[in-house]
Design a protein around this motif. Structure first.
Motif, PDB file in Angstrom:
ATOM      1  N   LYS A 161       0.991  -1.214  -0.036  1.00 24.81           N
ATOM      2  CA  LYS A 161       0.029  -0.025  -0.209  1.00 24.81           C
ATOM      3  C   LYS A 161       0.535   1.586  -0.380  1.00 24.81           C
ATOM      4  CE  LYS A 161      -3.603  -1.885   2.702  1.00 24.81           C
ATOM      5  NZ  LYS A 161      -4.977  -1.674   1.185  1.00 24.81           N
ATOM      6  N   THR A 187      -5.673   5.303   3.971  1.00 23.00           N
ATOM      7  CA  THR A 187      -4.134   3.502   3.755  1.00 23.00           C
ATOM      8  C   THR A 187      -3.169   4.262   5.095  1.00 23.00           C
ATOM      9  OG1 THR A 187      -4.821   4.161   1.740  1.00 23.00           O
ATOM     10  CG2 THR A 187      -3.081   3.418   1.998  1.00 23.00           C
ATOM     11  N   ARG A 209       0.244   2.605  -2.949  1.00 24.06           N
ATOM     12  CA  ARG A 209      -0.902   3.002  -3.083  1.00 24.06           C
ATOM     13  C   ARG A 209      -0.456   5.247  -3.226  1.00 24.06           C
ATOM     14  NH1 ARG A 209      -6.311   0.398  -2.225  1.00 24.06           N
ATOM     15  NH2 ARG A 209      -7.774   1.822  -2.073  1.00 24.06           N
TER      16      ARG A 209
END
Length: 439
Positions: free
Chosen positions: A293, A332, A296
């Motif tokens: 992540k 996130t 991301r």
């Protein structure tokens, strides 16, 4: 209902309506939109632009809408352009024509700017709190595990440290992250409310009043900059990206350490998964997802940087694209910090394996060289002698401390019985500056 349309002859194309709408993602700003509107209408009454009874009616209506949303009586959905039109339309439906006075001396440009700043401030404080929780867990994990382990460079065993010292490196990384976010909060703490579209209003408003009421240090100095500034979004996502880089590095170490090849730690079952085909497998998926992540969040940073790079002053609709990257990066980073907190709070450190790895890695080689230096040998000559000893140990499958004094003297006659105490791992850690490493 749209907040504009008087100069248009044709209705907006349905494709354009859907393309233009931001309600699906900016609905999370409902609280900040109402908070900003209450401050704005209070200022309008203070400056004599609205009557006190009008202010009271509008504020009562806004608070009622807030209660309805929180209680689930009013769903944020429907054919609305954004959260601002949703709130204002429902206000007018609730309190009648006086609701149309709410937007006096205000543009959606400064409205959305103040909403986003308020939300960003609140959200950043939540991330800071999550970081502090993770730091506390790291401290506790270190205190429980002062066992000796190898310290690495180039992923090669280098010098002995303690697990506490190693894991505390991440504590200090996170401390810099925390300070960066605190600094971002200070830099961004100026109110854009009152800038209107880009050049203020002809009404005699009080921007200082709304700034202080909303918790800002002061209003922005330049109206055009105020409505088109998204630096704070970029700065916070940049800070989030650095946080994710630190969490990714820690994840990588946990993944390595939990493998059979290392066996330094055991990740709790709560933060691992299995294989659909191999029944023996226990996969460190929580750490792998944090590592994954990270890209991301980096992507969200590049997205907003690219969006902003070619926009002329002042506001442009491109800036609507600031919200989804920010919201996604925020969600996130918070989830990753919380997962890491849970993973570390349940982590088991296998001290017996870390000590074995130290003994196999010749991690007292530097100390052995220092021993000879203390006997008067030049460091470069001592370095060469110990290198030859390491080669010998590898051939004999021994560690330096396992060699007899007779074997050591073959390499240099200055070795005495006291060498074993000098190169003892516990002693090397307690000597001089390395007291810090023991903790």
């Amino acid at each position: 209902m749209k907040l504009w349309g008087g100069r248009f002859k044709k209705a907006e194309n349905k494709l354009m309506e859907d393309f233009n709408s931001s309600l699906s993602f900016d609905k999370r700003l409902f609280y900040e939109d109402i908070e900003g509107s209450i401050a704005h209408v209070s200022m309008l009454a203070k400056c004599g632009i609205l009557q006190e009874n009008e202010k009271d009616t509008i504020i009562k209506g806004l608070n009622s809408i807030l209660d309805d949303i929180n209680e689930g009586k009013l769903k944020i959905e429907g054919d609305y352009e954004d959260i601002h039109s949703f709130i204002e339309t429902n206000l007018i439906l609730k309190i009648g024509q006086v609701g149309k006075k709410l937007h006096t001396a205000r543009s959606r440009n400064d409205q959305v700017a103040v909403d986003m700043k308020l939300y960003a401030k609140k959200s950043t404080k939540n991330v800071i709190e999550a970081i502090e929780n993770l730091q506390q867990v790291i401290k506790e994990l270190g205190e429980k595990n002062k066992v000796i382990m190898p310290g690495y460079t180039h992923l090669q065993r280098a010098q002995p440290v303690t697990f506490k010292y190693h894991i505390m490196a991440y504590y200090y990384m996170l401390e810099r992250d925390r300070k960066r976010l605190l600094n971002a909060l200070e830099v961004m703490n100026e109110s854009p409310l009152g800038c209107c579209a880009l050049a203020g209003t002809t009404y005699n408003t009080d921007r200082n009043y709304t700034a202080l009421k909303l918790g800002f240090n002061n209003p922005v100095d330049n109206f055009m900059d105020g409505v088109s500034d998204r630096d704070y979004i970029i700065e916070i996502i940049s800070d989030f990206s650095i946080i994710m880089m630190h969490l990714s590095r820690l994840s990588e170490e946990l993944i390595l350490w939990s493998s059979s090849e290392f066996g330094f730690v055991k990740i709790d079952d709560e933060f691992a998964t299995g294989s659909s085909i191999m029944p023996q497998k226990k996969n460190p998926d929580a750490a792998e997802l944090v590592r994954g992540k990270t890209g991301r969040v980096y992507g969200n940073l590049m997205s907003i940087l690219t969006t902003m790079k070619g926009i002329p002053l002042a506001y442009n609709k491109d800036m609507q694209e600031d919200k989804e990257p920010f919201f996604d990066a925020l969600d996130t980073v918070l989830s990753c910090i919380n997962i890491m907190t849970g993973m570390l709070s349940t982590l088991e450190v296998k001290g017996e394996n870390t000590i074995k790895a130290v003994k196999k890695g010749f991690l007292n080689a530097t100390e052995a060289a220092d021993y000879l230096v203390n006997k008067g040998v030049a460091f470069r000559d001592a370095h060469k002698v110990i290198g030859e000893i390491v080669l010998y140990c590898e051939e004999k499958n021994k560690s330096i401390e396992d060699l007899s004094l007779e074997e050591l003297k073959k390499f240099n006659s200055l070795f005495k019985e006291d060498v074993y105490e000098f190169i003892n791992y516990e002693n090397t850690l307690s000597r001089g500056i390395k007291k810090d490493i023991i903790g």
